[in-house]
Scaffold this motif. Structure first.
Motif, short mmCIF file in Angstrom:
data_model
loop_
_atom_site.label_atom_id
_atom_site.label_comp_id
_atom_site.label_asym_id
_atom_site.label_seq_id
_atom_site.Cartn_x
_atom_site.Cartn_y
_atom_site.Cartn_z
N GLU A 94 68.95 41.65 25.14
CA GLU A 94 69.61 41.27 23.88
C GLU A 94 70.17 42.48 23.14
N GLU A 110 73.98 43.30 23.07
CA GLU A 110 74.99 42.47 22.41
C GLU A 110 75.81 43.25 21.39
N GLU A 111 75.16 44.19 20.70
CA GLU A 111 75.85 44.95 19.66
C GLU A 111 76.55 46.19 20.20
N TRP A 135 77.78 46.47 23.78
CA TRP A 135 78.30 46.29 25.13
C TRP A 135 79.55 47.13 25.37
N PHE A 171 80.35 36.80 27.69
CA PHE A 171 78.95 37.19 27.83
C PHE A 171 78.02 36.29 27.03
N LYS A 172 76.82 36.13 27.56
CA LYS A 172 75.69 35.59 26.81
C LYS A 172 74.52 36.54 27.07
N PHE A 173 74.04 37.18 26.02
CA PHE A 173 72.95 38.14 26.15
C PHE A 173 71.62 37.44 25.89
#
Length: 301
Positions: free
Chosen positions: A85, A88-89, A91, A107-109
């Protein structure tokens, strides 16, 4: 792909010949085993009427980068379920994820706990509710269609080799090579990860018992790299002009040459090592190495 002969003093001393199958030259992004694994999966996805590919991977996944590019070229939307996770901030600071995003991947983290349970049927239903109908590619791309592609790595030009070697992540490439190997050929796999689960995973797809895992060369586990390994990769490049990635092929060639040094092979043994690509991950790994104040992988002459 071509089999490049390797000329090193050690090989002359042990009277062993080593060739490297340059699967890394197939394509800059869809290279090596990623090309092989995606080939029939893309055909199957199209035949089944899917327009979206969904798959899984970590921060520096070659599979994520290759799937994103292949999806763009062949007209598929792509979705990557990314482990961690915290990415996410940031990538956009990761070369692999930035490359995948530039080629259209969504994307899905998810947390590491969620990712660990990614094969749970309830999680897959959640993904289908969120993203709609999609063609599911497992982590690393290994499934029956990937194995079919990896069985095409060997050609009649490889019939005279005694030993066939490859690095091992999920085990699909090893299974494909094992299935295609001739009766006189032994297959050696060099895992880049720790754990006994690989034996069971490989047996799901390998139809023969002609393979052995060499488990002493993982350097601590997946994506774990030491200064000694970096030095080896750089020295090998200097001597052969063949660039190895530090996560997979670097560990394989390190292990293979160590085995040759220890006289694990009889004189006149002919060995073929498969270069499975993965060079796109070097930029990201060099950033990690720089933070740890370790030597960097040299990508220039």
């Amino acid at each position: 792909m071509e089999n490049q002969p390797i000329h090193l003093p050690l090989l002359d001393e042990r009277k062993v010949s080593l060739f490297i199958k340059r699967e890394d030259l197939i394509h800059p992004l869809i290279s090596g085993n990623k090309y092989r694994k995606l080939k029939y999966n893309l055909i199957k996805a199209r035949e089944d009427g899917f327009d979206t590919l969904l798959t899984f991977g970590g921060a520096y996944s070659n599979h994520i980068a290759a799937t994103a590019y292949a999806g763009k070229v062949h007209g598929f939307k792509t979705i990557g379920i990314i482990r961690g996770e915290e990415l996410e901030e940031k990538w956009s600071l990761n070369p692999t994820l930035k490359l995948a995003k530039e080629h259209g991947m969504q994307f899905k983290f998810v947390s590491r706990d969620v990712y660990r349970d990614k094969d749970n049927i309830h999680f897959h239903r959640e993904l289908e509710n969120e993203f709609g109908s999609h063609y599911l590619l497992p982590e690393g791309g290994t499934n029956v269609w990937a194995i079919k592609g990896c069985e095409e790595i060997l050609t009649p030009n490889d019939n005279d080799f005694d030993v066939l070697c490859c690095s091992v992540g999920t085990g699909g490439t090893l299974a494909g090579i094992s299935n295609a190997a001739l009766p006189h050929q032994q297959v050696l796999g060099f895992p880049a990860v720790k754990g006994d689960f690989l034996q069971e995973d490989i047996r799901k797809f390998a139809r023969k018992e002609n393979w052995v895992l060499q488990t002493a060369y993982h350097f601590g586990g997946y994506a774990k790299v030491s200064g000694a390994l970096v030095d080896f990769v750089n020295d090998f490049y200097k001597q052969t002009q063949i660039l190895l990635d530090p996560i997979y092929t670097g560990k394989m060639i390190f292990g293979l040459l160590d085995m040759i040094q220890k006289k694990s092979f009889e004189p006149k043994t002919r060995i073929l090592a498969v270069h499975t690509g993965g060079l796109q991950g070097i930029e990201g790994m060099n950033r990690v190495l720089k933070q740890k104040k370790l030597p960097l992988i040299n990508v220039h002459d």
